[in-house]
Write an enzyme that holds these catalytic residues in place. Sequence first.
Site, mmCIF file in Angstrom:
data_model
loop_
_atom_site.group_PDB
_atom_site.id
_atom_site.type_symbol
_atom_site.label_atom_id
_atom_site.label_comp_id
_atom_site.label_asym_id
_atom_site.label_seq_id
_atom_site.Cartn_x
_atom_site.Cartn_y
_atom_site.Cartn_z
ATOM 1 N N ASP A 526 37.581 32.017 27.556
ATOM 2 C CA ASP A 526 37.536 33.332 28.183
ATOM 3 C C ASP A 526 38.901 33.993 28.057
ATOM 4 O O ASP A 526 39.932 33.347 28.184
ATOM 5 C CB ASP A 526 37.146 33.188 29.664
ATOM 6 C CG ASP A 526 37.116 34.544 30.343
ATOM 7 O OD1 ASP A 526 36.347 35.394 29.872
ATOM 8 O OD2 ASP A 526 37.868 34.742 31.301
ATOM 9 N N HIS A 529 42.571 36.232 24.006
ATOM 10 C CA HIS A 529 43.726 36.961 23.475
ATOM 11 C C HIS A 529 44.879 37.022 24.462
ATOM 12 O O HIS A 529 45.998 37.337 24.083
ATOM 13 C CB HIS A 529 43.315 38.384 23.071
ATOM 14 C CG HIS A 529 42.605 39.120 24.153
ATOM 15 N ND1 HIS A 529 41.257 38.929 24.382
ATOM 16 C CD2 HIS A 529 43.039 39.986 25.095
ATOM 17 C CE1 HIS A 529 40.917 39.670 25.425
ATOM 18 N NE2 HIS A 529 41.958 40.316 25.872
ATOM 19 N N ASP A 627 29.371 41.126 28.775
ATOM 20 C CA ASP A 627 30.309 42.197 29.146
ATOM 21 C C ASP A 627 29.825 43.570 28.704
ATOM 22 O O ASP A 627 30.379 44.578 29.126
ATOM 23 C CB ASP A 627 31.678 41.950 28.467
ATOM 24 C CG ASP A 627 32.373 40.708 29.006
ATOM 25 O OD1 ASP A 627 32.241 40.459 30.221
ATOM 26 O OD2 ASP A 627 33.025 40.001 28.227
#
Length: 1532
Positions: A526, A529, A627
């Site tokens: 999760d 980045h 999402d």
Amino acid sequence: MGHSKQIRILLLNEMEKLEKTLFRLEQGYELQFRLGPTLQGKAVTVYTNYPFPGETFNREKFRSLDWENPTEREDDSDKYCKLNLQQSGSFQYYFLQGNEKSGGGYIVVDPILRVGADNHVLPLDCVTLQTFLAKCLGPFDEWESRLRVAKESGYNMIHFTPLQTLGLSRSCYSLANQLELNPDFSRPNRKYTWNDVGQLVEKLKKEWNVICITDVVYNHTAANSKWIQEHPECAYNLVNSPHLKPAWVLDRALWRFSCDVAEGKYKEKGIPALIENDHHMNSIRKIIWEDIFPKLKLWEFFQVDVNKAVEQFRRLLTQENRRVTKSDPNQHLTIIQDPEYRRFGCTVDMNIALTTFIPHDKGPAAIEECCNWFHKRMEELNSEKHRLINYHQEQAVNCLLGNVFYERLAGHGPKLGPVTRKHPLVTRYFTFPFEEIDFSMEESMIHLPNKACFLMAHNGWVMGDDPLRNFAEPGSEVYLRRELICWGDSVKLRYGNKPEDCPYLWAHMKKYTEITATYFQGVRLDNCHSTPLHVAEYMLDAARNLQPNLYVVAELFTGSEDLDNVFVTRLGISSLIREAMSAYNSHEEGRLVYRYGGEPVGSFVQPCLRPLMPAIAHALFMDITHDNECPIVHRSAYDALPSTTIVSMACCASGSTRGYDELVPHQISVVSEERFYTKWNPEALPSNTGEVNFQSGIIAARCAISKLHQELGAKGFIQVYVDQVDEDIVAVTRHSPSIHQSVVAVSRTAFRNPKTSFYSKEVPQMCIPGKIEEVVLEARTIERNTKPYRKDENSINGTPDITVEIREHIQLNESKIVKQAGVATKGPNEYIQEIEFENLSPGSVIIFRVSLDPHAQVAVGILRNHLTQFSPHFKSGSLAVDNADPILKIPFASLASRLTLAELNQILYRCESEEKEDGGGCYDIPNWSALKYAGLQGLMSVLAEIRPKNDLGHPFCNNLRSGDWMIDYVSNRLISRSGTIAEVGKWLQAMFFYLKQIPRYLIPCYFDAILIGAYTTLLDTAWKQMSSFVQNGSTFVKHLSLGSVQLCGVGKFPSLPILSPALMDVPYRLNEITKEKEQCCVSLAAGLPHFSSGIFRCWGRDTFIALRGILLITGRYVEARNIILAFAGTLRHGLIPNLLGEGIYARYNCRDAVWWWLQCIQDYCKMVPNGLDILKCPVSRMYPTDDSAPLPAGTLDQPLFEVIQEAMQKHMQGIQFRERNAGPQIDRNMKDEGFNITAGVDEETGFVYGGNRFNCGTWMDKMGESDRARNRGIPATPRDGSAVEIVGLSKSAVRWLLELSKKNIFPYHEVTVKRHGKAIKVSYDEWNRKIQDNFEKLFHVSEDPSDLNEKHPNLVHKRGIYKDSYGASSPWCDYQLRPNFTIAMVVAPELFTTEKAWKALEIAEKKLLGPLGMKTLDPDDMVYCGIYDNALDNDNYNLAKGFNYHQGPEWLWPIGYFLRAKLYFSRLMGPETTAKTIVLVKNVLSRHYVHLERSPWKGLPELTNENAQYCPFSCETQAWSIATILETLYDL
């Protein structure tokens, strides 16, 4: 071709850092590291952290790999070190050059996923994943009934959001305890544990064939996590991160402002609790600027207390005996930030202050003046900080208002309503676990460690930030500038750089990872980045330790493929999540399908051994992620089915999220959704909101599509074609290259709601190539008569009044979507089905299974059957038949084994002019260019370029698809010849018979497969007929040796004079016209394409410079003998002709060819078994006397030794004659004096000399041609006198004949000449001694300026070199530095003193050595020019019409002699010098290897312009260039 193991080659190049390049490999592959050209010959060591078999992976533990050299020779250009890949993950490699790191990168090895009771493999491209929000699964004992929906819908992977205890916000990703199973899953009477979860996961894997993966969240923990209160050091708090104090002060002020707005305190100032318009927004901006910022005075945290600093400065100035530490004069006075961030806590460096502001005396006035200047500077520095903070505040206000606009005004935002304490004006950036007190007292907390440690920063994300930078670390102003999109429920975790920096956090998260890896086969990273890379590496290493084939998925929002690759390569991410929802229309959705996997339909078959190419990350292509916004709102409910079909047809993993298939018409929030998913019940009615089955939403279609996706992945349908039929219809084809079956899915998308938007009734017809076997699935989205959607209170229910009508595995005529299907043909062998639709309404899909028509299917099967002899790749889909052409029953290798090298020359090579002699030519591809060769190499050079890139749009492929011209050209050209060549042509014709029967789009692929099989077999055949040096040599040696096949051939008209009929084993053939027997000896072309046919094919000088490398080293002894004897027959005036012209049109205008001829006879005698026998071979003399007319062969035969003696005798006697037919008919440029030929031997020195200033009798033979520049008839390089290489060659010949005469093998001990009417004998011993005694004395340019042997000391401009000639008519020419002395060094090394020779070679290396060739003249010479342009005609005497041919351009053949000389003398200089020289030689030769590989001519050019620039006037492949490089490798 015969490899079946997949091997990839990674070329290492100097200073090449590939950390951002993704190299993906599979387990079972072999990876070979090989040295690129920049590293050849250097000491390179490769290190990797890939573990030894059976060892546990340790990221920090590197080992060196051993080099393997297949040839076991000094030429180790093929050496490699390898890894056999049997373990998944990310592995690093780097290499050292000596002790310096020179480059490196990462490799990612895919995991192998297994499911089922039998543990069978689930390929990554077969994955169909569905995401579940774990909290919506309800109590654990009800999970199975809810998860069954995924199984029944055809999914084989379930992704759970975290299963741990959730924080106060109830967000799926805000975890209160990473180690504890969410207690919500337990019952009051039954507590469930991780073991229960593990048992369920194992059951799903074994019984349902479903793999389970779950998230790992490393960035943050819930703000109410108990452990973070016990270990506040794990967060970014105001003790360990004091740089956040100003941001915290601003955050508290904004919170208080928000509370006041909520209470209506700012209503009078234009800010009500409900923010509704721009006026309210402007009022917020005004209040912050006028009210809040001035009170906060944030700049004070960054400023100096001026009065205090001035007092300190004054004290230091007035101090007695103060010592000023000397400071750097370039350093200026700047503010030093207070590490504790107290108001006015900053300082300056007083040492710099004291050296900047110096009083002019010790008096109080001077000191006061100094302090005033210092005070002024302090105020300036504080002002700079004030301006900087103002700049940050401007950004903070903009970000804050942007946030307010999104949350309260934007149409696409959440519209939070009035400002309240629950929904403040802006999200808080820091936790505040204390009771609210007066603001000034709150601020004092930031300096109390026991309080400040609990003031922790929340996590979030920063738009457009560098993901490799941690935005909470010092140096980042994200919190102060309010750039963070904040998650107010989570605290950002602070790991530091290593476990020792925060032991509890690393241990806690490692344990969390190990729990996850114990029970799950994969993880989703999760917020990947924003996860520090070193942390993720550490955790994934721990996970892979427990779960070696860990499937790692992640979503990256870096916005850059390079940055994505940093994460993928460092973490070994198996699949990157890609979102179909990012597509704004159906065209873009189709483009993404093409982008994320598969190769084009009809792609070339790639060899098993091939270069490792950079890859793009493997995709997990999701129609929707948890999402994403709801596609029903964003697009329409009708689009769910077609978009899912498009996504599932991608050749990669695919996925979806629970709720999509049931058509839930809203986003299922990861934060606020508390209802449970529906359960599976086959009997449930559409009105039942708590249960689903195949009647619900698109579940029935999803099941069919998922099964199809898995079938296509498992059965190798790896080729993809996407066709945008119209603006809404996308057709995706998946094709299997082994069985040539296709599946075509036609989807009519509905990005706009069909009820409210216009869609055309007219649907374009479609043409589908091949025969439609069945309709796999047809499905339409339809409305049904049930109550419309009402949101259920307990269950996440979907839209009940929309469903799909599906039919599976039906015949075309049963379809309700297809109106009719006609069969058409396109050409003789292309069947096409024309489809007319009638019910392809928006939201419909139809999927066809298509085969080749039966006729083409058989033809492909037969082709594959015959191709299995070249590669096991073709076994699948092959078909053996009895009635094939009998010639195909012969294995191609046995057919090829009957071919001679001369026949292979015709099959593989022959350029345009060679082919024209036979009335043919090279194949010309329209709108592109003609092939370089008529033979197979012409085709293979193009295919080698386009095959690795799969460039199916190349004109070459277009030509193949458009018609059979090229195919027929290849076979007919060979069939028109005789013998085995025609048999090869017939074999190809028989293969092409089947090739022509397959669909045109497959022809390039199979044409290539047939040709590459034949071609590699023919090359093997060629090498088997060569010497052991070639057979056991490196790839470089083998490819160079093919120059022997390329340049040695027999034309329609013989190029060589006829050999003596008394000579044995001379090849003969029947003349096509006269039908009489004629000799057909192989001749050697000087170069292609310019010197390849007619009288310009054979040149004495070129032939004998090249003969040792091209024929002797390759073991072609008979051909070498025949050429030596043929030229011997043309000896006249003691000379061998340069232009041979079949002997009849020979020109005797060169002084050196005879010496090269003698050198070749010497080499032949030494290299060939029983080589001395050649001396007795009969030579048929064409010109027994200098004035004879040409005699027919056999009229007068002489043994070769007599011809040799005649050449030596004539030179000692002196040669003087005028060329026959002198004048423009034989040379249109030569002046009359140039036709006068002289040569002789100097009585004093023994040096051979000759020539005059109007002719050019050595290899540097450029004659001026320009009237405009007035150089016509003037040689650019006459080199008259004694040319250095001729002296060396003559010394070699004399020494050799002396040795033979001593052994009585050569019957002559001397030459007899007439001088002043008397016969004088000169022994070979005396001649040899004279050259030996005089050479270095007269040729070496001494380093001593007073050397008495130097006739023209004023002409010397380089010392320590050897002259290019001695006794030239223009004395300065003697002193020019050229590469010719190196030839003498190789053939007669005894003439040179080692130290002097080495010095001269070093100068040559520095001044003349180019990348591929040797500069033909010193660049310091005033007439040097390195660019040869024969077309240029201007006024420049030195350049016009290519006058500088040998005045600078870099010729390749001398580089061989330079390198051989270096090798020879380095061995005399000692082992250290030898080792360095070998490195140089390998490094230089590596550039020739690269050129050879890249050249479509597969040769080395005659010359290049300076610095290896391409020269269009050069031959593309030149015999002597190839020869001398081969000789160098032979010497190595």
